[in-house]
Write a protein that holds these residues in place. Structure first.
Motif, short mmCIF file in Angstrom:
data_model
loop_
_atom_site.label_atom_id
_atom_site.label_comp_id
_atom_site.label_asym_id
_atom_site.label_seq_id
_atom_site.Cartn_x
_atom_site.Cartn_y
_atom_site.Cartn_z
N UNK A 248 0.81 -1.22 0.00
CA UNK A 248 0.00 0.00 0.00
C UNK A 248 0.85 1.28 0.00
N UNK A 249 2.01 1.27 0.64
CA UNK A 249 2.83 2.49 0.69
C UNK A 249 3.29 2.92 -0.70
N UNK A 250 3.99 2.05 -1.47
CA UNK A 250 4.39 2.49 -2.80
C UNK A 250 3.21 2.83 -3.70
N UNK A 251 2.10 2.10 -3.55
CA UNK A 251 0.91 2.39 -4.36
C UNK A 251 0.38 3.78 -4.04
N UNK A 252 0.30 4.10 -2.74
CA UNK A 252 -0.21 5.41 -2.32
C UNK A 252 0.73 6.53 -2.75
N UNK A 253 2.03 6.30 -2.64
CA UNK A 253 3.00 7.33 -3.04
C UNK A 253 2.93 7.60 -4.53
N UNK A 254 2.81 6.55 -5.33
CA UNK A 254 2.67 6.75 -6.78
C UNK A 254 1.42 7.55 -7.09
#
Length: 454
Positions: A248-254
């Motif tokens: 979820x972190x990389x998805x949210x940052x993107x």
């Protein structure tokens, strides 16, 4: 100074909405797994528990918006936050799936999303509205990111009920921000009658119909994805649930970094519809990739989905607010937000049915067909860049009746007086009329002292 004013006008309200969404998002990654082990649980009831708050949002969003037009935005936001806090309390104390559903329904009854959007639109001029909505979207995205990080970790270590206690506390914190930091909305006098057939006018507005459909499908695809993703990662790919944040972190940052370019292209280049269509195509690609049995490909689909979803966020509400009259803003945004929550409810409900009775392929085919029809609807949407506002600073008194003469100008859409700033706001079609023509007409036909455009 203008930038500081924009932040002062929109940031506190954005923080209230973001804190509220944080409370909703923090349970989303783990709610389906938590509900799975509650007494009397079933996949369909889990879907209702996940999307139940959206059903009551649909029922209460419109009356909240209507009442905010009548008795004020702040009072309705405060009422909604109190109801949301009580619903979170019931969720925290739930011992079976039915009590959890009741709490989620109560959470949804605190329907302030449309009212907050309308108040931001009240405070911020239309030319800066996409920036304000982008700021709101950015704060929500940040809350989304932190929620997805903390949700699986806190849920695994402290238990999911603790997440609802956090949600309750955040709703009370929102009340403090509302009365301490949110400025009062400007006093506005409209030069047109507040017609009794207002809702029928709003519902018959073709552009608002398309935007309502857009919010319905976008939020439906989001809830559907959140129902599928944690179950697929934990049960299908055997990922420990406390590690979900790693996806979820990389998805949210993107998604967060995709938001600003999308807003700039839409606002500066006038490519609103192109950005929206591109986001829809990313939804289709994401769901196709999430059919894969490969964990890497499945996670790639998640990343692409978050990008597409985030590209829409700063644009949709700004667009919807441009297609309604100023005195219908609370009602129109209430209806718009209701369609979004209705989409969330049906996304969760359909996801529960698909998960129980059908295959993942059927979910993807549904998304592909719905997306194709969604894209077709944008061919009927009017270009919002054709509309502009002219602000005339009043140096004397003027009556509503005197402004009615503006109706003689072909291309004038609406006009009203911002009493707080002593400004006459004239919205017009720039393809039919120019600022100079309006100013010349006003000078000739109205005994108004003003100091040109601002």
């Amino acid at each position: 100074m203008a930038k500081e004013s924009l932040i002062k006008q929109s940031l506190p309200l954005s923080l209230i909405l973001a804190s509220r969404f944080f409370g909703l998002f923090i349970v989303m990654p783990v709610l389906s797994l938590y509900a799975l082990f509650l007494e009397s649980s079933s996949p369909i009831l889990i879907g209702i528990a996940m999307g139940g708050y959206a059903l009551t949002q649909v029922l209460f969003q419109i009356p909240f918006g209507f009442l905010s037009d009548k008795i004020g935005r702040k009072s309705m936001i405060a009422l909604g936050l109190v109801i949301f806090a009580l619903g979170s309390l019931v969720c925290a104390l739930s011992t079976d799936i039915y009590m959890l559903i009741l709490g989620r329904l109560m959470q949804g009854a605190g329907a302030v999303g449309g009212v907050i959007s309308a108040m931001i639109a009240d405070l911020v001029r239309e030319e800066n509205r996409t920036k304000a909505m982008a700021l709101m979207g950015a704060t929500i995205s940040l809350s989304f990111t932190f929620a997805l990080i903390l949700g699986p970790i806190l849920g695994a270590n402290l238990g999911v009920p603790s997440l609802f206690w956090i949600t309750c506390a955040l709703a009370l914190f929102g009340l403090v921000i509302l009365f301490v930091a949110v400025p009062n909305a400007p006093k506005v006098t409209y030069s047109f009658a507040h017609k009794s057939g207002e809702y029928s006018v709003i519902l018959k507005n073709k552009n608002l119909q398309i935007m309502n459909l857009t919010n319905f499908l976008q939020k439906g695809f989001m809830t559907l994805a959140f129902l599928i993703i944690p179950i697929a990662l934990v049960k299908g790919f055997e990922m420990p649930k406390e590690n979900l944040w790693q996806v979820y972190i990389p998805a949210s940052l993107l998604g967060f970094f995709a938001m600003a370019p999308a807003a700039i292209i839409a606002e500066k280049k006038g490519k609103f519809k192109s950005v929206m269509v591109f986001g829809i195509l990313l939804f289709v690609l994401a769901y196709l990739l999430m059919l894969s049995r490969s964990q890497a490909v499945f996670i790639t689909g998640i990343l692409i989905f978050f990008i597409g979803f985030s590209m829409h966020e700063p644009i949709m509400q700004s667009l919807a607010s441009r297609y309604c009259k100023a005195n219908q803003k609370g009602s129109a945004m209430g209806i718009f937000t209701s369609f979004g929550y209705l989409g969330s409810f049906f996304g969760a409900l359909l996801g529960g049915h698909f998960y129980t009775f059908f295959s993942p392929l059927s979910i993807t085919m549904f998304v592909v067909i719905a997306s194709f029809l969604w894209i077709l609807s944008f061919s009927l949407l009017a270009n919002p860049t054709m509309q502009k506002n002219l602000y005339l600073s009043l140096k004397g008194e003027i009556t509503n009746e005197a402004l009615e003469v503006l109706g003689e100008l072909r291309g004038v859409i609406e006009w009203y007086i911002n009493e707080s700033e002593r400004v006459v706001v004239v919205k017009y079609d720039k393809h039919l009329l120019t600022e100079e023509e309006i100013e010349s007409f006003v000078s000739e036909h109205l005994q108004v002292y003003f100091k040109g455009r601002e």
